[in-house]
Design a protein around this motif. Structure first.
Motif, mmCIF file in Angstrom:
data_model
loop_
_atom_site.group_PDB
_atom_site.id
_atom_site.type_symbol
_atom_site.label_atom_id
_atom_site.label_comp_id
_atom_site.label_asym_id
_atom_site.label_seq_id
_atom_site.Cartn_x
_atom_site.Cartn_y
_atom_site.Cartn_z
ATOM 1 N N SER A 94 188.199 105.772 85.927
ATOM 2 C CA SER A 94 188.731 104.608 85.538
ATOM 3 C C SER A 94 188.503 104.099 84.114
ATOM 4 O O SER A 94 187.216 104.309 83.858
ATOM 5 N N LEU A 95 189.214 103.238 83.484
ATOM 6 C CA LEU A 95 188.585 102.870 82.115
ATOM 7 C C LEU A 95 187.379 101.933 82.187
ATOM 8 O O LEU A 95 186.445 101.832 81.740
ATOM 9 N N LEU A 134 197.555 102.486 73.470
ATOM 10 C CA LEU A 134 198.772 102.457 73.419
ATOM 11 C C LEU A 134 199.485 102.927 74.524
ATOM 12 O O LEU A 134 200.478 102.545 75.171
ATOM 13 N N ASP A 135 198.738 103.930 75.346
ATOM 14 C CA ASP A 135 199.393 104.440 76.660
ATOM 15 C C ASP A 135 199.573 103.144 77.614
ATOM 16 O O ASP A 135 200.501 103.113 78.499
ATOM 17 N N ILE A 136 198.520 102.363 77.674
ATOM 18 C CA ILE A 136 198.443 101.200 78.416
ATOM 19 C C ILE A 136 199.363 100.162 78.298
ATOM 20 O O ILE A 136 200.176 99.665 79.179
ATOM 21 N N ILE A 162 192.980 100.973 85.295
ATOM 22 C CA ILE A 162 193.740 102.060 84.486
ATOM 23 C C ILE A 162 192.939 103.538 84.699
ATOM 24 O O ILE A 162 191.658 103.582 84.473
ATOM 25 N N LEU A 163 193.686 104.283 84.963
ATOM 26 C CA LEU A 163 193.183 105.662 85.211
ATOM 27 C C LEU A 163 193.138 106.480 84.041
ATOM 28 O O LEU A 163 193.981 106.647 83.230
ATOM 29 N N ALA A 204 195.799 107.627 79.650
ATOM 30 C CA ALA A 204 195.811 106.547 80.492
ATOM 31 C C ALA A 204 197.178 106.000 81.078
ATOM 32 O O ALA A 204 198.209 106.488 80.742
ATOM 33 N N LYS A 205 196.974 105.795 82.552
ATOM 34 C CA LYS A 205 198.041 105.511 83.556
ATOM 35 C C LYS A 205 197.580 104.155 84.194
ATOM 36 O O LYS A 205 196.624 103.986 84.449
ATOM 37 N N ILE A 206 198.587 103.240 84.259
ATOM 38 C CA ILE A 206 198.264 102.223 85.184
ATOM 39 C C ILE A 206 198.481 102.291 86.687
ATOM 40 O O ILE A 206 199.294 103.227 87.171
#
Length: 291
Positions: A69-70, A93-95, A122-123, A130-132
């Motif tokens: 995770s972040l 930007l991904d987030i 946030i992974l 990044a992915k939520i």
């Protein structure tokens, strides 16, 4: 607690409309997923959630090379030191794209009102994309959803939370770090805004790996960080954390500013590499002439 697991499930997307009507057999798929376990939850969300809102278990497909995770990265200064300014903008930007996707609904679809946007959810994969994740506190709303039934405005709340994450990425620290509460009770966003207004944010707040000392009391951005890109990022983070909800930007504006910051930063890197190759070529040519 987050788990990386494999989940067998039926794939409804692979069937045509005719096959569905005729009762076609659903194909099976196996995917990597991230699952979160909640231990002994007894707060108001746990007690009333199933009655007051639709709480769904949403499974996030994730790659085999999940980094973590972040939140984990922010808690490890050695990991943060590896994150270039370009990578930090891309993660942000991904987030922002993820939040925008969750809050944008098509006419024939439900949308997710995300109430829990934070770095722990946030992974990141091995390429720092990044992915939520974790939608435990989220509500699925239909297109005829009445916003008056929600006590808080989810969009503005998510934008503020996104701004906090942007500041975490900028400063290389988690927002609840005690250093941010030494002078005020509201923590990172307020301190960052004050330092921005006083033009001391580079000296006092940003991640040490993004700056270098010029003398005993002053710092400047290091040569890998484009100044224009940095200030575009900083200003949109400040706007996201505006105290008044009406002063916070729309997600479209946030995406545009982050994309602009990334474009400027990437252009600088490209020009630097191009210049470096040119210099090496000239040195090689001179060396050949000497011999």
């Amino acid at each position: 607690m987050m788990y990386n697991a494999k989940l067998d499930h039926h794939d409804t997307k692979s069937l045509s409309e005719i096959e569905r009507k005729n009762g076609g057999e659903l194909p099976k798929r196996t995917e990597n997923v991230a699952l979160k376990r909640i231990f002994n939850r007894e707060d108001r969300h746990g007690k009333k959630g199933s009655l007051k809102r639709l709480i769904c278990l949403l499974v996030l497909s994730i790659p085999d090379d999940l980094k973590g995770s972040l939140h984990d990265c922010l808690a490890n200064f050695r990991t943060m030191a590896k994150l270039t300014w370009e990578k930090r903008i891309q993660i942000s930007l991904d987030i922002a794209h993820g939040v925008n996707y969750l809050q944008t609904s098509a006419e024939d679809k439900q949308r997710i009102m995300q109430f829990d946007v934070k770095s722990a959810n946030i992974l990141l994969d091995a390429k720092w994309r990044a992915k939520i994740a974790c939608f435990f506190l989220s509500t699925l709303n239909s297109t005829n959803f009445d916003a008056r039934n929600v006590q808080m405005n989810p969009k503005e709340s998510c934008i503020y939370s996104l701004g906090v994450i942007l500041f975490e990425i900028l400063c290389g620290r988690l927002h609840f770090d005690e250093i941010y509460y030494a002078e005020n009770e509201k923590g990172l966003p307020i301190m960052a805004q004050r330092c921005f207004d006083e033009e001391t944010i580079i000296n006092k707040m940003i991640d040490p790996s993004l700056k270098e000392e010029t003398d005993e009391n002053n710092c400047i951005l290091n040569e890998d960080v484009n100044e224009d890109s940095f200030y575009i990022f900083l200003k949109i983070a400040c706007r996201c954390c505006a105290i008044r909800e009406a002063d916070r930007p729309a997600l479209k504006a946030i995406l545009e500013e982050l994309e602009n910051a990334l474009h400027i930063q990437v252009s600088q890197c490209f020009n630097f590499i191009k210049h470096k190759h040119f210099v090496l070529l000239k040195i090689t040519q001179i060396a050949c002439m000497l011999f």
